[in-house]
Design a protein around this motif. Structure first.
Motif, PDB file in Angstrom:
ATOM      1  N   LEU A   5      63.499  -1.176 -29.852  1.00 30.86           N
ATOM      2  CA  LEU A   5      63.036  -1.364 -28.480  1.00 30.86           C
ATOM      3  C   LEU A   5      62.123  -0.199 -28.098  1.00 30.86           C
ATOM      4  O   LEU A   5      62.502   0.967 -28.215  1.00 30.86           O
ATOM      5  N   SER A   7      60.098   1.373 -24.918  1.00 31.96           N
ATOM      6  CA  SER A   7      59.939   1.369 -23.462  1.00 31.96           C
ATOM      7  C   SER A   7      58.571   1.936 -23.109  1.00 31.96           C
ATOM      8  O   SER A   7      58.189   2.990 -23.614  1.00 31.96           O
ATOM      9  N   ASP A  36      60.522  -4.987 -30.030  1.00 33.47           N
ATOM     10  CA  ASP A  36      60.797  -5.459 -28.674  1.00 33.47           C
ATOM     11  C   ASP A  36      60.268  -4.418 -27.688  1.00 33.47           C
ATOM     12  O   ASP A  36      60.273  -3.214 -27.973  1.00 33.47           O
ATOM     13  N   GLU A  38      59.943  -3.188 -23.345  1.00 29.45           N
ATOM     14  CA  GLU A  38      60.198  -3.310 -21.916  1.00 29.45           C
ATOM     15  C   GLU A  38      59.111  -2.526 -21.191  1.00 29.45           C
ATOM     16  O   GLU A  38      58.726  -1.425 -21.616  1.00 29.45           O
ATOM     17  N   ASN A  63      61.023  -8.913 -19.505  1.00 27.63           N
ATOM     18  CA  ASN A  63      60.847  -7.561 -20.043  1.00 27.63           C
ATOM     19  C   ASN A  63      60.056  -6.653 -19.108  1.00 27.63           C
ATOM     20  O   ASN A  63      59.717  -5.535 -19.460  1.00 27.63           O
ATOM     21  N   ARG A 308      70.077  -6.916 -17.567  1.00 30.53           N
ATOM     22  CA  ARG A 308      70.395  -6.074 -18.708  1.00 30.53           C
ATOM     23  C   ARG A 308      71.697  -5.310 -18.469  1.00 30.53           C
ATOM     24  O   ARG A 308      72.529  -5.177 -19.347  1.00 30.53           O
TER      25      ARG A 308
END
Length: 322
Positions: A5, A7, A36, A38, A63, A308
């Motif tokens: 992930l 960010s 992935d 966000e 996201n 989340r």
């Protein structure tokens, strides 16, 4: 790499003319990546329709996250707040005006996979900026390196990728007026650069006029250097020495006036004293800010994090029950 992930933290202040283009560009970029992502937008007290546009996109894309300040607290604190809400294995900080191109992020991730905990963008060209701004920015970085106790890389802004452990250590710093790029250098870890071409602002006007640039520069110098205080000590000797030499010369040449000598020395001394008081006041002011211990910023609301958090709570409950 899959299941990682990333960010992306984007401070926002009155970016209505270009924020939709930023959202579309980032969403298009994300669709083409294996990791992935966000997107955490931090609204720094915008008075235009930036928040409404982000909210509309948030409703359509899970996201996208939004943090809203209760008022304008400044770009550096918006970055700090956004990093506090990240959950990624790595976090990328970039401006919301598309001057920091998303196409550079894969290069940063590649360096991260090689073992670097911090990968910063080094600007080799800056489009759409005046000669004055380019010149003053270039001079600031070089003067800062001479004054500061840290070796901050030249020609870098806040556009960078940080590993989770670097983000965690950065968040342990609690300066009231943070100079983030200096803090990131100070925490250490393995750092490297990715060279890139900084684009012209897509739309709207810069949110860093001369007054804010000067404040940022002063925050950086005062946060990471005691040399201005040392300069005061050196300059304090100048009036005394100058007065002795001036008086000696006038006596030797038999061409002096006590009144003119007194006024000259007095004015010169007062000027240096005012300079010394101003520099000392800057440091004392920062100490006062820390002693007051006010919150550095106030978050009025957040959106997009709820689902989340529910998932994390459900997962934790399952672990306890098992």
């Amino acid at each position: 790499m899959k299941n990682q992930l990333i960010s992306i933290v984007l401070p926002v202040f009155n970016e209505e003319p270009g924020i939709q283009a930023t959202i579309d560009t980032l969403l298009n970029y994300i669709e083409q990546q294996e990791e992935d992502y966000e997107l955490i937008f931090v609204d720094d007290g915008s008075t235009d329709k930036s928040v409404q546009i982000i909210n509309k996109a948030l409703e359509q894309h899970s996201n996208i996250k939004l943090i809203e300040f209760s008022r304008n607290f400044g770009h550096q604190l918006a970055i700090t707040a956004g990093l506090q809400y990240t959950k990624g294995d790595a976090a990328v900080v970039m401006d919301a005006d598309l001057q920091d191109p998303p196409e550079v992020i894969p290069q940063m991730i590649e360096k991260w996979h090689e073992g670097y905990e911090i990968v910063y963008g080094k600007r080799i060209q800056r489009d759409g900026e005046t000669f004055f701004k380019k010149f003053t920015a270039k001079m600031f970085y070089r003067v800062f390196r001479k004054l500061a106790t840290i070796d901050m890389p030249l020609d870098t802004g806040d556009f960078r990728l940080m590993d989770r452990k670097a983000v965690n250590q950065l968040l342990k710093l609690h300066e009231q007026d943070p100079f983030v790029r200096g803090q990131v250098t100070w925490i250490g870890f393995r750092q490297t650069s990715v060279r890139y071409h900084r684009q012209e602002r897509f739309a709207g006007k810069t949110k860093y006029p001369l007054s804010k640039m000067i404040k940022l520069a002063l925050d950086g110098v005062i946060s990471f250097s005691l040399k201005p205080l040392h300069f005061v000590n050196i300059f304090s000797i100048v009036p005394f020495v100058s007065a002795i030499f001036s008086l000696g010369y006038m006596i030797a040449s038999n061409n002096f006036s006590l009144v003119s000598i007194g006024i000259t020395v007095l004015l010169f001394t007062l000027g240096l004293l005012m300079l010394a008081i101003g520099i000392l006041g800057s440091y004392v002011g920062r100490v006062l800010d820390q002693v007051n211990n006010r919150p550095r910023f106030i978050v009025s609301k957040t959106k997009g994090f709820e689902q989340r958090n529910k998932a994390i709570h459900h997962f934790s409950a399952q672990r306890i029950n098992n």
